[in-house]
Design an enzyme around this catalytic site. Structure first.
Site, PDB file in Angstrom:
ATOM      1  N   GLY A 154      42.879 -21.861  29.054  1.00  0.00           N
ATOM      2  CA  GLY A 154      43.799 -21.023  28.283  1.00  0.00           C
ATOM      3  C   GLY A 154      45.019 -20.612  29.083  1.00  0.00           C
ATOM      4  CG  ASP A 155      49.281 -19.878  30.336  1.00  0.00           C
ATOM      5  OD1 ASP A 155      49.026 -19.706  31.534  1.00  0.00           O
ATOM      6  OD2 ASP A 155      50.393 -19.576  29.861  1.00  0.00           O
ATOM      7  CE  LYS A 190      40.308 -25.705  35.184  1.00  0.00           C
ATOM      8  NZ  LYS A 190      40.994 -25.517  33.879  1.00  0.00           N
ATOM      9  CB  SER A 198      39.157 -22.329  35.557  1.00  0.00           C
ATOM     10  OG  SER A 198      39.581 -21.749  34.343  1.00  0.00           O
ATOM     11  CB  THR A 250      43.950 -13.840  35.448  1.00  0.00           C
ATOM     12  OG1 THR A 250      43.411 -15.064  34.973  1.00  0.00           O
ATOM     13  CG2 THR A 250      45.321 -14.092  36.038  1.00  0.00           C
ATOM     14  CD  GLN A 265      47.673 -23.730  37.090  1.00  0.00           C
ATOM     15  OE1 GLN A 265      48.440 -23.306  36.231  1.00  0.00           O
ATOM     16  NE2 GLN A 265      46.602 -23.061  37.468  1.00  0.00           N
ATOM     17  CG  ASN A 300      42.294 -12.600  29.263  1.00  0.00           C
ATOM     18  OD1 ASN A 300      41.430 -11.845  28.848  1.00  0.00           O
ATOM     19  ND2 ASN A 300      42.081 -13.626  30.040  1.00  0.00           N
ATOM     20  CE  LYS A 317      49.897 -23.079  32.463  1.00  0.00           C
ATOM     21  NZ  LYS A 317      49.295 -22.148  33.436  1.00  0.00           N
ATOM     22  CE  LYS A 343      48.802 -20.134  39.306  1.00  0.00           C
ATOM     23  NZ  LYS A 343      48.758 -19.590  37.916  1.00  0.00           N
TER      24      LYS A 343
HETATM   25  N1  GLU Z   1      46.607 -20.385  32.797  1.00  0.00           N
HETATM   26  C1  GLU Z   1      45.984 -19.873  33.973  1.00  0.00           C
HETATM   27  C2  GLU Z   1      46.924 -19.990  35.149  1.00  0.00           C
HETATM   28  O1  GLU Z   1      48.117 -19.841  34.993  1.00  0.00           O
HETATM   29  C3  GLU Z   1      44.596 -20.443  34.207  1.00  0.00           C
HETATM   30  C4  GLU Z   1      44.497 -21.935  34.270  1.00  0.00           C
HETATM   31  C5  GLU Z   1      43.059 -22.447  34.318  1.00  0.00           C
HETATM   32  O2  GLU Z   1      42.130 -21.657  34.268  1.00  0.00           O
HETATM   33  O3  GLU Z   1      42.918 -23.664  34.401  1.00  0.00           O
HETATM   34  O4  GLU Z   1      46.546 -20.180  36.273  1.00  0.00           O
END
Ligand code: GLU
Length: 447
Positions: A167-168, A92, A379, A211, A113, A242, A128, A116
């Site tokens: 997204g990112d 994810k 998410s 976020t 990630q 965002n 990612k 996190k």
């Molecule tokens: N890009 C965001 C992050 O850095 C969200 C990733 C997601 O929602 O999967 O955590």
């Protein structure tokens, strides 16, 4: 081998294997020393050489993304997806479209990630992806054609129980929609294959804000521990995407005053506080630059360069732009400005030297993998709603987000205290995030 020697060996190994991946090396370097006290207590992880597994992605893809621009020219970009770790759930993590994107940047993002996502306590692994495609000044049709081509390849490698992109930077609801349309056509209608979808089809209320709101909730709980609040606080924010926009919204709601925001060319400084409605109109509707904001607001100053060079009093800094936006000098400037709290909305916005400056000046520092986890957490809630074929109310999602951020903050705080490193939230985040992943990996065997 003791824990210190072991992490030194891993550091050397990563540097030797991927000497041309500075951002990835930086993310690993930041992480390794902080988990030493945990490894000292748990030699079984050293015996099993868990860090060699953990620093190597399970797999990654690189692919060609051909597309045609409006003038009829053939263009080619590079597409990537890193599937870093699936110990806790399907891969994810977001997709980033930005000219700087390369394997090093995506590996650092995917590595962070993992921890996190672990901190959210939701069942998601780490991944990612993205492309070096530059969405700036592209027409809507060009964006659509690019996304269609990107997904033509990516669709072979993802799925709701396998890998769920979102997204990112450079990827929002518009891009997710085009990507989703293509996935559906090639595979099947499966709402849970992407998150960050618009509300019009299977998106989650509160995902857009998550976020930024989550970042402010993290700081809210930190302030509560100091018997303080956002009321009357002077806040610097960087970025105007965002994350920045909804961080500003929540700070204002809680009584703080945000006086800055920025884009890649320069920044706005507005002493009386940023006009959020105008900022939203410029960024979300017109998709324009911040120079336009300054033209329309008398009290606003526009300056070229980094917002972190600004000399002005502030209490809290929320970097929400991109990696390595705050260097050592800029961190010192923040200390001089009187900043007491730095919490990261962007991923790895502070260099290692900047983080040292925060510690030396006893500033409280909320690292990205804890402070910006609200986005990926919602998410995961979107995935739950998609599986249930239900949509939760905005209040329900927001309440869950607030609870998740409270839990993350407390976990970081308590873990830091447990290892006699009070207020070292980076150490707390890394150990707490690592602990769950490492245990699951060990239980699953050598895979
Ligand atoms: N890009 C965001 C992050 O850095 C969200 C990733 C997601 O929602 O999967 O955590």
């Amino acid at each position: 081998m003791n824990a210190k020697e072991y992490v030194a060996q891993i550091k050397q190994q990563v540097e030797q294997k991927d000497p041309n991946q500075p951002e990835f090396i930086q993310a690993v370097d930041e992480f390794l020393p902080t988990i030493v006290p945990f490894l000292e207590e748990h030699p079984e992880y050293i015996e099993k050489n868990i860090l060699s597994l953990l620093t190597e992605p399970e797999r990654f893809f690189q692919f060609r993304v051909p597309w045609q621009d409006d003038a009829g020219n053939w263009q080619v970009n590079r597409g990537y997806r890193i599937q870093f770790n699936s110990a806790l759930g399907p891969y994810k993590g977001g997709l980033r479209f930005h000219p700087s994107v390369n394997l090093s940047i995506l590996k650092f993002l995917a590595f962070e990630q993992i921890f996190k996502n672990s901190l959210t306590d939701l069942p998601i692994g780490g991944g990612k992806g993205g492309s070096d495609f530059d969405p700036k000044e592209k027409s809507d049709s060009e964006i659509m054609r690019f996304c269609q081509s990107f997904m033509t390849e990516l669709s072979k490698h993802i799925g709701p129980n396998l890998d769920v992109p979102a997204g990112d930077i450079g990827v929002g609801a518009r891009e997710i929609s085009y990507l989703f349309g293509t996935y559906k056509r090639l595979r099947e209608y499966d709402a849970g294959v992407l998150t960050g979808k618009p509300l019009d089809f299977n998106g989650s209320l509160g995902r857009t804000e998550a976020t930024g709101y989550g970042l402010v909730y993290f700081v809210k709980y930190l302030l509560q521990d100091l018997t303080d609040s956002f009321k009357g606080k002077e806040v610097f924010v960087s970025g105007s995407g965002n994350v920045a926009i909804y961080a500003i919204e929540k700070v204002q709601e809680l009584g703080g005053k945000v006086v800055t925001c920025s884009d890649s060319n320069g920044y706005i400084y507005e002493k009386d506080g940023i006009d959020l409605e105008l900022l939203k109109e410029i960024k979300e509707v017109r998709r324009a630059r911040l120079t336009e904001y300054a033209k329309e607001r008398e009290g606003a100053e526009y300056h070229e360069g980094s917002v972190w060079k600004l000399k002005a009093q502030a209490d809290i800094a929320l970097p929400c732009a991109t990696q390595n936006e705050i260097d050592e000098q800029e961190a010192k400037q923040l200390a001089e400005n009187g900043v007491k709290i730095v919490a990261e909305g962007a991923n790895m916005p502070s260099t290692l030297a900047a983080v040292q400056v925060y510690h030396q000046n006893e500033m409280l520092y909320g690292p990205a993998k804890a402070a910006n986890a609200g986005g990926v957490a919602v998410s995961a809630l979107e995935m739950s709603q998609n599986s249930q074929r239900l949509a939760w109310s905005k209040a329900e999602v927001d309440e869950k987000l607030d609870g998740i951020m409270k839990n993350i903050y407390e976990t970081c705080r308590d873990t830091a205290e447990q290892y006699a490193e009070k207020n070292n939230f980076m150490l707390g985040a890394n150990i707490a995030g690592f602990k769950k992943v490492a245990k699951a990996m060990l239980m699953q065997g050598l895979v």
